[in-house]
Design an enzyme around this catalytic site. Sequence first.
Site, short mmCIF file in Angstrom:
data_model
loop_
_atom_site.label_atom_id
_atom_site.label_comp_id
_atom_site.label_asym_id
_atom_site.label_seq_id
_atom_site.Cartn_x
_atom_site.Cartn_y
_atom_site.Cartn_z
N ARG A 29 84.28 -24.72 0.30
CA ARG A 29 84.19 -24.20 1.68
C ARG A 29 83.25 -25.07 2.52
O ARG A 29 83.70 -25.82 3.38
CB ARG A 29 83.72 -22.73 1.65
CG ARG A 29 83.86 -22.00 2.97
CD ARG A 29 82.73 -22.24 3.94
NE ARG A 29 81.40 -21.90 3.40
CZ ARG A 29 80.27 -22.21 4.02
NH1 ARG A 29 80.28 -22.85 5.17
NH2 ARG A 29 79.10 -21.90 3.49
N ASP A 30 81.96 -25.02 2.25
CA ASP A 30 81.00 -25.77 3.06
C ASP A 30 81.27 -27.27 2.92
O ASP A 30 81.17 -28.03 3.89
CB ASP A 30 79.57 -25.43 2.59
CG ASP A 30 78.49 -25.79 3.59
OD1 ASP A 30 78.62 -26.81 4.27
OD2 ASP A 30 77.48 -25.06 3.66
N HIS A 79 69.90 -21.61 0.56
CA HIS A 79 71.02 -22.52 0.86
C HIS A 79 70.44 -23.72 1.59
O HIS A 79 70.19 -23.65 2.80
CB HIS A 79 72.02 -21.72 1.72
CG HIS A 79 73.23 -22.46 2.17
ND1 HIS A 79 74.51 -22.15 1.73
CD2 HIS A 79 73.41 -23.46 3.08
CE1 HIS A 79 75.39 -22.91 2.34
NE2 HIS A 79 74.76 -23.73 3.16
N HIS A 83 70.56 -27.64 2.83
CA HIS A 83 71.23 -28.92 3.04
C HIS A 83 70.18 -30.01 2.78
O HIS A 83 68.98 -29.80 2.95
CB HIS A 83 71.84 -28.98 4.43
CG HIS A 83 73.10 -28.15 4.53
ND1 HIS A 83 74.35 -28.70 4.49
CD2 HIS A 83 73.28 -26.81 4.60
CE1 HIS A 83 75.26 -27.73 4.55
NE2 HIS A 83 74.64 -26.56 4.62
N CYS A 140 77.97 -28.56 8.60
CA CYS A 140 78.69 -27.71 9.55
C CYS A 140 79.14 -28.58 10.72
O CYS A 140 78.32 -29.27 11.32
CB CYS A 140 77.78 -26.59 10.02
SG CYS A 140 78.54 -25.60 11.33
N ASN A 185 75.16 -30.59 1.37
CA ASN A 185 74.37 -29.58 0.66
C ASN A 185 73.65 -30.24 -0.52
O ASN A 185 74.03 -31.32 -0.98
CB ASN A 185 75.30 -28.52 0.06
CG ASN A 185 75.83 -27.54 1.06
OD1 ASN A 185 75.19 -26.55 1.33
ND2 ASN A 185 77.00 -27.81 1.62
P1 HMG Z 1 86.94 -17.78 19.78
O1 HMG Z 1 87.73 -18.95 20.27
O2 HMG Z 1 85.84 -17.24 20.65
O3 HMG Z 1 87.88 -16.58 19.27
O4 HMG Z 1 86.33 -18.20 18.38
P2 HMG Z 1 88.81 -15.54 19.97
O5 HMG Z 1 88.60 -14.25 19.29
O6 HMG Z 1 88.69 -15.66 21.46
O7 HMG Z 1 90.26 -16.10 19.55
C1 HMG Z 1 90.76 -17.34 19.99
C2 HMG Z 1 91.95 -17.74 19.13
O8 HMG Z 1 91.55 -17.91 17.77
C3 HMG Z 1 93.05 -16.70 19.11
O9 HMG Z 1 94.28 -17.40 18.96
C4 HMG Z 1 92.78 -15.93 17.84
O10 HMG Z 1 93.94 -15.36 17.31
C5 HMG Z 1 92.28 -17.04 16.91
P3 HMG Z 1 95.24 -17.70 20.23
O11 HMG Z 1 95.55 -16.36 20.79
O12 HMG Z 1 94.44 -18.58 21.15
O13 HMG Z 1 96.40 -18.41 19.59
N1 HMG Z 1 91.41 -16.54 15.86
C6 HMG Z 1 91.64 -16.67 14.54
N2 HMG Z 1 92.66 -17.24 13.88
C7 HMG Z 1 92.61 -17.20 12.52
N3 HMG Z 1 91.60 -16.63 11.83
C8 HMG Z 1 90.57 -16.05 12.46
C9 HMG Z 1 90.58 -16.06 13.88
N4 HMG Z 1 89.72 -15.57 14.81
C10 HMG Z 1 90.23 -15.86 16.01
N5 HMG Z 1 89.58 -15.51 11.77
C11 HMG Z 1 85.55 -17.71 16.16
C12 HMG Z 1 85.47 -17.35 17.65
C13 HMG Z 1 84.39 -17.01 15.48
C14 HMG Z 1 86.88 -17.24 15.61
C15 HMG Z 1 85.40 -19.25 16.03
O14 HMG Z 1 84.27 -19.65 16.74
C16 HMG Z 1 85.31 -19.72 14.62
O15 HMG Z 1 86.26 -19.61 13.84
N6 HMG Z 1 84.16 -20.33 14.24
C17 HMG Z 1 83.91 -20.79 12.90
C18 HMG Z 1 83.13 -22.07 12.88
C19 HMG Z 1 82.83 -22.43 11.44
O16 HMG Z 1 83.64 -22.21 10.54
N7 HMG Z 1 81.66 -23.05 11.19
C20 HMG Z 1 81.25 -23.42 9.85
C21 HMG Z 1 80.89 -22.24 9.00
S1 HMG Z 1 79.22 -21.68 9.18
C22 HMG Z 1 78.28 -22.76 8.19
O17 HMG Z 1 78.79 -23.74 7.72
C23 HMG Z 1 76.85 -22.43 7.86
C24 HMG Z 1 76.66 -21.94 6.42
O18 HMG Z 1 77.10 -22.91 5.47
C25 HMG Z 1 75.16 -21.66 6.15
C26 HMG Z 1 74.26 -22.81 6.60
O19 HMG Z 1 74.41 -23.94 6.11
O20 HMG Z 1 73.40 -22.53 7.44
C27 HMG Z 1 77.44 -20.65 6.19
MG MG Z 2 75.93 -24.67 4.83
#
Ligand code: HMG
Ligand code: MG
Length: 298
Positions: A15-16, A207, A209, A240, A249
Amino acid sequence: MALPGHVRIVEVGPRDGLQNESAMVATAAKIELVDRLSATGLQTVEATSFVSPKWVPQLADAAEVFAGIHRRDGVAYPVLVPNLQGYERARAVGAEEVAVFTAASEAFNRRNTNAGIDESLERFAPVLERAQADGVKVRGYVSTVLGCPYQGEVPLADVVRVARALHAMGCYEVSLGDTIGVGTPAKARAMLRAVAADVPMPALAIHFHDTYGQALANVLACLDDGVTVVDAAVSGTGGCPYAKGASGNLATEDLVYMLHGLGVATGVDLDALVDTGAWLSGILGRDTGSRVTRARAG
Ligand code: HMG
Ligand code: MG
Protein backbone atom coordinates in the site's frame (compact mmCIF):
# COMPACT_ATOMS: atom_id res chain seq x y z
CA MET A 1 17.25 -0.62 27.88
CA ALA A 2 13.79 -2.16 28.15
CA LEU A 3 12.90 -4.26 25.09
CA PRO A 4 9.77 -6.27 24.37
CA GLY A 5 10.00 -10.02 23.75
CA HIS A 6 8.02 -9.75 20.53
CA VAL A 7 7.20 -7.03 18.02
CA ARG A 8 4.32 -7.25 15.54
CA ILE A 9 5.34 -5.75 12.23
CA VAL A 10 2.67 -4.18 10.04
CA GLU A 11 3.98 -4.54 6.50
CA VAL A 12 2.77 -1.58 4.44
CA GLY A 13 4.78 -2.09 1.22
CA PRO A 14 1.88 -3.17 -1.01
CA ARG A 15 0.00 0.00 0.00
CA ASP A 16 2.34 2.77 1.19
CA GLY A 17 5.14 1.40 -1.01
CA LEU A 18 3.24 1.07 -4.25
CA GLN A 19 1.08 4.21 -3.89
CA ASN A 20 4.24 6.26 -4.38
CA GLU A 21 5.29 4.53 -7.61
CA SER A 22 4.57 6.57 -10.72
CA ALA A 23 5.16 3.76 -13.24
CA MET A 24 2.24 1.33 -13.23
CA VAL A 25 2.91 -2.00 -11.53
CA ALA A 26 1.00 -4.96 -12.97
CA THR A 27 -1.90 -6.29 -10.91
CA ALA A 28 -0.38 -9.78 -10.97
CA ALA A 29 2.86 -8.43 -9.46
CA LYS A 30 0.93 -6.69 -6.68
CA ILE A 31 -0.84 -9.96 -5.86
CA GLU A 32 2.44 -11.86 -5.91
CA LEU A 33 3.98 -9.25 -3.59
CA VAL A 34 1.26 -9.70 -0.96
CA ASP A 35 1.47 -13.49 -1.22
CA ARG A 36 5.26 -13.51 -0.93
CA LEU A 37 5.05 -11.23 2.14
CA SER A 38 2.43 -13.32 3.91
CA ALA A 39 4.63 -16.40 3.32
CA THR A 40 7.50 -14.82 5.31
CA GLY A 41 5.66 -15.08 8.61
CA LEU A 42 4.41 -11.49 8.76
CA GLN A 43 1.15 -11.36 10.72
CA THR A 44 -0.19 -8.16 9.15
CA VAL A 45 0.12 -7.18 5.49
CA GLU A 46 -1.65 -4.01 4.39
CA ALA A 47 -2.78 -5.23 1.00
CA THR A 48 -3.92 -2.17 -0.95
CA SER A 49 -5.94 1.03 -0.78
CA PHE A 50 -9.53 1.85 -1.73
CA VAL A 51 -8.97 5.58 -2.12
CA SER A 52 -10.15 7.55 -5.13
CA PRO A 53 -8.43 6.21 -8.28
CA LYS A 54 -8.24 9.81 -9.49
CA TRP A 55 -6.06 10.63 -6.50
CA VAL A 56 -3.93 7.47 -6.55
CA PRO A 57 -4.14 5.87 -10.03
CA GLN A 58 -1.54 3.23 -9.12
CA LEU A 59 -4.02 1.52 -6.78
CA ALA A 60 -7.09 1.73 -9.01
CA ASP A 61 -6.94 -2.08 -9.21
CA ALA A 62 -7.44 -2.49 -5.44
CA ALA A 63 -10.49 -4.75 -5.87
CA GLU A 64 -8.69 -7.07 -8.31
CA VAL A 65 -5.64 -7.21 -6.05
CA PHE A 66 -7.64 -8.00 -2.93
CA ALA A 67 -9.75 -10.61 -4.70
CA GLY A 68 -6.60 -12.22 -6.13
CA ILE A 69 -4.48 -12.68 -3.01
CA HIS A 70 -4.25 -15.96 -1.15
CA ARG A 71 -5.52 -15.20 2.33
CA ARG A 72 -3.55 -17.23 4.82
CA ASP A 73 -4.97 -18.23 8.18
CA GLY A 74 -3.64 -16.07 10.98
CA VAL A 75 -2.65 -13.17 8.71
CA ALA A 76 -4.57 -9.87 8.75
CA TYR A 77 -4.92 -7.93 5.50
CA PRO A 78 -6.04 -4.38 6.33
CA VAL A 79 -6.78 -2.00 3.45
CA LEU A 80 -6.83 1.80 3.45
CA VAL A 81 -10.24 3.50 3.11
CA PRO A 82 -10.80 7.29 3.08
CA ASN A 83 -14.60 7.27 3.35
CA LEU A 84 -17.73 5.11 3.24
CA GLN A 85 -17.39 4.63 -0.51
CA GLY A 86 -13.96 3.08 0.00
CA TYR A 87 -15.30 0.95 2.83
CA GLU A 88 -18.05 -0.42 0.60
CA ARG A 89 -15.62 -1.21 -2.21
CA ALA A 90 -13.37 -3.01 0.28
CA ARG A 91 -16.22 -5.00 1.80
CA ALA A 92 -17.51 -6.01 -1.65
CA VAL A 93 -14.33 -8.08 -2.11
CA GLY A 94 -14.34 -9.41 1.45
CA ALA A 95 -11.97 -7.16 3.41
CA GLU A 96 -12.19 -7.88 7.14
CA GLU A 97 -9.99 -5.05 8.36
CA VAL A 98 -9.72 -1.45 7.16
CA ALA A 99 -7.59 1.56 8.04
CA VAL A 100 -8.75 5.16 8.11
CA PHE A 101 -6.29 8.04 7.94
CA THR A 102 -6.06 11.67 8.91
CA ALA A 103 -3.30 13.98 10.09
CA ALA A 104 -2.14 16.17 12.95
CA SER A 105 -1.59 19.00 10.47
CA GLU A 106 -4.54 20.75 8.89
CA ALA A 107 -2.54 21.86 5.84
CA PHE A 108 -1.34 18.36 4.99
CA ASN A 109 -4.73 16.77 5.55
CA ARG A 110 -6.34 19.20 3.10
CA ARG A 111 -3.80 18.36 0.43
CA ASN A 112 -4.07 14.62 1.05
CA THR A 113 -7.82 14.22 1.43
CA ASN A 114 -9.41 17.53 0.42
CA ALA A 115 -10.79 17.90 3.93
CA GLY A 116 -9.90 19.45 7.26
CA ILE A 117 -9.02 17.21 10.20
CA ASP A 118 -12.41 17.48 11.89
CA GLU A 119 -14.20 16.96 8.59
CA SER A 120 -12.20 13.79 7.99
CA LEU A 121 -13.07 12.52 11.47
CA GLU A 122 -16.74 13.15 10.65
CA ARG A 123 -16.31 11.09 7.46
CA PHE A 124 -14.99 8.20 9.53
CA ALA A 125 -17.96 8.09 11.91
CA PRO A 126 -20.22 6.15 9.51
CA VAL A 127 -17.29 3.92 8.53
CA LEU A 128 -16.68 3.00 12.18
CA GLU A 129 -20.39 2.49 12.71
CA ARG A 130 -20.70 0.14 9.76
CA ALA A 131 -17.49 -1.66 10.66
CA GLN A 132 -18.71 -2.30 14.17
CA ALA A 133 -21.97 -3.74 12.86
CA ASP A 134 -20.08 -5.87 10.31
CA GLY A 135 -17.46 -7.12 12.79
CA VAL A 136 -14.69 -5.38 10.80
CA LYS A 137 -11.59 -4.16 12.66
CA VAL A 138 -10.50 -0.57 12.07
CA ARG A 139 -6.98 0.77 12.37
CA GLY A 140 -6.34 4.53 12.39
CA TYR A 141 -3.40 6.55 11.09
CA VAL A 142 -2.27 9.98 12.22
CA SER A 143 0.12 11.57 9.70
CA THR A 144 2.65 14.37 10.14
CA VAL A 145 3.23 13.59 13.83
CA LEU A 146 6.79 14.97 13.77
CA GLY A 147 6.54 17.64 11.11
CA CYS A 148 4.54 18.80 8.12
CA PRO A 149 5.81 19.70 4.65
CA TYR A 150 3.41 22.67 4.49
CA GLN A 151 2.97 23.80 8.09
CA GLY A 152 6.43 22.93 9.47
CA GLU A 153 6.30 22.27 13.23
CA VAL A 154 3.30 20.28 14.45
CA PRO A 155 2.30 20.89 18.10
CA LEU A 156 2.28 17.72 20.22
CA ALA A 157 -1.16 18.65 21.51
CA ASP A 158 -2.53 18.29 17.97
CA VAL A 159 -1.05 14.81 17.61
CA VAL A 160 -2.53 13.77 20.95
CA ARG A 161 -5.94 15.21 20.13
CA VAL A 162 -6.24 13.36 16.80
CA ALA A 163 -4.87 10.06 18.15
CA ARG A 164 -7.28 10.24 21.07
CA ALA A 165 -10.20 10.97 18.73
CA LEU A 166 -9.43 7.96 16.50
CA HIS A 167 -9.11 5.67 19.50
CA ALA A 168 -12.31 7.01 21.07
CA MET A 169 -14.17 6.41 17.79
CA GLY A 170 -13.26 2.72 17.98
CA CYS A 171 -9.94 2.28 16.18
CA TYR A 172 -8.31 -0.70 17.90
CA GLU A 173 -4.86 0.61 17.00
CA VAL A 174 -3.56 4.06 16.11
CA SER A 175 -0.43 4.31 13.99
CA LEU A 176 1.64 7.45 14.49
CA GLY A 177 3.20 8.47 11.18
CA ASP A 178 6.26 10.59 10.57
CA THR A 179 5.11 11.07 6.99
CA ILE A 180 8.16 13.04 5.82
CA GLY A 181 10.74 11.32 8.00
CA VAL A 182 12.09 14.41 9.74
CA GLY A 183 11.91 13.13 13.33
CA THR A 184 14.87 12.26 15.54
CA PRO A 185 14.87 9.78 18.46
CA ALA A 186 14.26 12.10 21.42
CA LYS A 187 11.44 13.87 19.57
CA ALA A 188 9.91 10.59 18.46
CA ARG A 189 9.98 9.30 22.00
CA ALA A 190 8.50 12.48 23.47
CA MET A 191 5.69 12.33 20.91
CA LEU A 192 4.94 8.68 21.73
CA ARG A 193 4.97 9.43 25.46
CA ALA A 194 2.59 12.32 25.06
CA VAL A 195 0.12 10.19 23.09
CA ALA A 196 0.51 7.24 25.47
CA ALA A 197 -0.65 9.42 28.34
CA ASP A 198 -4.07 9.45 26.64
CA VAL A 199 -4.19 6.28 24.51
CA PRO A 200 -3.02 2.97 26.01
CA MET A 201 0.41 1.91 24.70
CA PRO A 202 -0.86 -1.52 23.48
CA ALA A 203 -3.18 0.40 21.11
CA LEU A 204 -0.31 2.39 19.54
CA ALA A 205 1.94 1.70 16.56
CA ILE A 206 4.80 3.71 15.06
CA HIS A 207 5.28 4.47 11.36
CA PHE A 208 8.56 6.08 10.36
CA HIS A 209 9.61 7.20 6.92
CA ASP A 210 13.37 7.15 6.50
CA THR A 211 13.90 10.37 4.55
CA TYR A 212 16.65 11.59 6.87
CA GLY A 213 17.96 8.12 7.86
CA GLN A 214 16.48 8.28 11.35
CA ALA A 215 13.83 5.57 11.21
CA LEU A 216 15.68 2.69 12.92
CA ALA A 217 17.01 4.98 15.65
CA ASN A 218 13.50 6.32 16.20
CA VAL A 219 12.11 2.79 16.48
CA LEU A 220 14.75 1.82 19.03
CA ALA A 221 13.98 4.87 21.17
CA CYS A 222 10.25 4.11 21.06
CA LEU A 223 10.70 0.40 21.88
CA ASP A 224 12.33 1.48 25.10
CA ASP A 225 9.11 3.31 25.92
CA GLY A 226 7.01 0.20 25.44
CA VAL A 227 5.57 0.27 21.92
CA THR A 228 5.33 -3.22 20.36
CA VAL A 229 3.82 -2.59 16.92
CA VAL A 230 5.97 -1.16 14.12
CA ASP A 231 5.02 -0.37 10.51
CA ALA A 232 7.59 -0.94 7.77
CA ALA A 233 7.73 -1.51 4.01
CA VAL A 234 9.73 -4.20 2.24
CA SER A 235 12.69 -2.84 0.28
CA GLY A 236 12.15 0.59 1.87
CA THR A 237 9.47 1.55 -0.62
CA GLY A 238 6.90 4.19 0.13
CA GLY A 239 5.91 7.77 0.52
CA CYS A 240 2.81 9.83 0.11
CA PRO A 241 2.22 11.46 -3.28
CA TYR A 242 0.69 14.44 -1.43
CA ALA A 243 3.60 14.96 0.99
CA LYS A 244 6.29 16.95 -0.76
CA GLY A 245 9.74 15.51 -0.02
CA ALA A 246 8.53 12.25 1.54
CA SER A 247 10.56 9.19 0.68
CA GLY A 248 10.63 5.53 1.63
CA ASN A 249 9.43 3.85 4.76
CA LEU A 250 11.78 2.11 7.12
CA ALA A 251 12.71 -1.10 5.22
CA THR A 252 11.15 -4.18 6.79
CA GLU A 253 14.34 -6.20 6.20
CA ASP A 254 16.38 -3.66 8.19
CA LEU A 255 13.83 -3.61 11.00
CA VAL A 256 13.76 -7.42 11.25
CA TYR A 257 17.56 -7.59 11.20
CA MET A 258 17.82 -5.11 14.06
CA LEU A 259 15.07 -6.74 16.13
CA HIS A 260 16.48 -10.24 15.76
CA GLY A 261 19.93 -8.89 16.63
CA LEU A 262 18.43 -7.50 19.83
CA GLY A 263 16.80 -10.82 20.63
CA VAL A 264 13.30 -9.50 19.89
CA ALA A 265 11.12 -12.07 18.09
CA THR A 266 9.09 -11.11 15.01
CA GLY A 267 8.08 -14.48 13.56
CA VAL A 268 9.51 -13.33 10.23
CA ASP A 269 11.92 -15.37 8.11
CA LEU A 270 14.57 -12.77 7.20
CA ASP A 271 15.92 -14.76 4.24
CA ALA A 272 12.49 -15.03 2.66
CA LEU A 273 11.91 -11.32 3.28
CA VAL A 274 15.25 -10.40 1.66
CA ASP A 275 14.35 -12.55 -1.38
CA THR A 276 11.03 -10.71 -1.62
CA GLY A 277 12.71 -7.30 -1.33
CA ALA A 278 15.24 -8.20 -4.04
CA TRP A 279 12.44 -9.50 -6.27
CA LEU A 280 10.44 -6.28 -5.74
CA SER A 281 13.35 -4.01 -6.59
CA GLY A 282 13.69 -6.00 -9.84
CA ILE A 283 10.01 -5.40 -10.59
CA LEU A 284 10.36 -1.68 -9.84
CA GLY A 285 13.58 -1.49 -11.85
CA ARG A 286 15.76 0.17 -9.24
CA ASP A 287 18.09 -0.52 -6.34
CA THR A 288 16.57 -1.71 -3.08
CA GLY A 289 16.11 0.82 -0.29
CA SER A 290 17.05 -1.85 2.28
CA ARG A 291 20.63 -1.89 3.54
CA VAL A 292 20.25 -5.52 4.59
CA THR A 293 19.03 -6.66 1.18
CA ARG A 294 21.85 -4.69 -0.48
CA ALA A 295 24.41 -6.32 1.82
CA ARG A 296 23.06 -9.80 1.20
CA ALA A 297 23.00 -9.30 -2.57
CA GLY A 298 26.77 -8.79 -2.67
P1 HMG B 1 -12.67 14.32 -3.29
O1 HMG B 1 -12.27 14.60 -4.71
O2 HMG B 1 -12.87 15.49 -2.36
O3 HMG B 1 -13.91 13.31 -3.18
O4 HMG B 1 -11.55 13.37 -2.68
P2 HMG B 1 -15.44 13.42 -3.50
O5 HMG B 1 -16.15 12.73 -2.41
O6 HMG B 1 -15.80 14.83 -3.87
O7 HMG B 1 -15.55 12.53 -4.82
C1 HMG B 1 -14.94 12.88 -6.04
C2 HMG B 1 -14.90 11.67 -6.96
O8 HMG B 1 -14.11 10.63 -6.38
C3 HMG B 1 -16.26 11.05 -7.20
O9 HMG B 1 -16.24 10.51 -8.52
C4 HMG B 1 -16.32 9.92 -6.22
O10 HMG B 1 -17.16 8.89 -6.64
C5 HMG B 1 -14.87 9.44 -6.22
P3 HMG B 1 -16.89 11.29 -9.78
O11 HMG B 1 -18.32 11.49 -9.39
O12 HMG B 1 -16.11 12.58 -9.91
O13 HMG B 1 -16.66 10.33 -10.90
N1 HMG B 1 -14.49 8.78 -4.97
C6 HMG B 1 -14.05 7.51 -4.87
N2 HMG B 1 -13.86 6.57 -5.81
C7 HMG B 1 -13.40 5.36 -5.38
N3 HMG B 1 -13.14 5.09 -4.09
C8 HMG B 1 -13.33 6.00 -3.13
C9 HMG B 1 -13.80 7.28 -3.53
N4 HMG B 1 -14.10 8.40 -2.83
C10 HMG B 1 -14.53 9.31 -3.72
N5 HMG B 1 -13.05 5.71 -1.87
C11 HMG B 1 -10.82 11.62 -1.20
C12 HMG B 1 -11.58 12.95 -1.34
C13 HMG B 1 -10.60 11.40 0.27
C14 HMG B 1 -11.66 10.52 -1.81
C15 HMG B 1 -9.46 11.77 -1.94
O14 HMG B 1 -8.83 12.93 -1.49
C16 HMG B 1 -8.55 10.60 -1.76
O15 HMG B 1 -8.84 9.50 -2.22
N6 HMG B 1 -7.38 10.82 -1.12
C17 HMG B 1 -6.44 9.77 -0.83
C18 HMG B 1 -5.01 10.25 -0.96
C19 HMG B 1 -4.09 9.12 -0.56
O16 HMG B 1 -4.36 7.95 -0.81
N7 HMG B 1 -2.94 9.46 0.06
C20 HMG B 1 -1.99 8.47 0.52
C21 HMG B 1 -2.48 7.69 1.71
S1 HMG B 1 -2.19 8.47 3.27
C22 HMG B 1 -0.53 8.11 3.64
O17 HMG B 1 0.18 7.61 2.81
C23 HMG B 1 0.01 8.36 5.03
C24 HMG B 1 0.20 7.08 5.84
O18 HMG B 1 1.09 6.17 5.20
C25 HMG B 1 0.79 7.42 7.23
C26 HMG B 1 2.00 8.34 7.15
O19 HMG B 1 3.01 7.99 6.51
O20 HMG B 1 1.91 9.42 7.74
C27 HMG B 1 -1.14 6.37 6.04
MG1 MG C 1 3.30 6.31 5.26
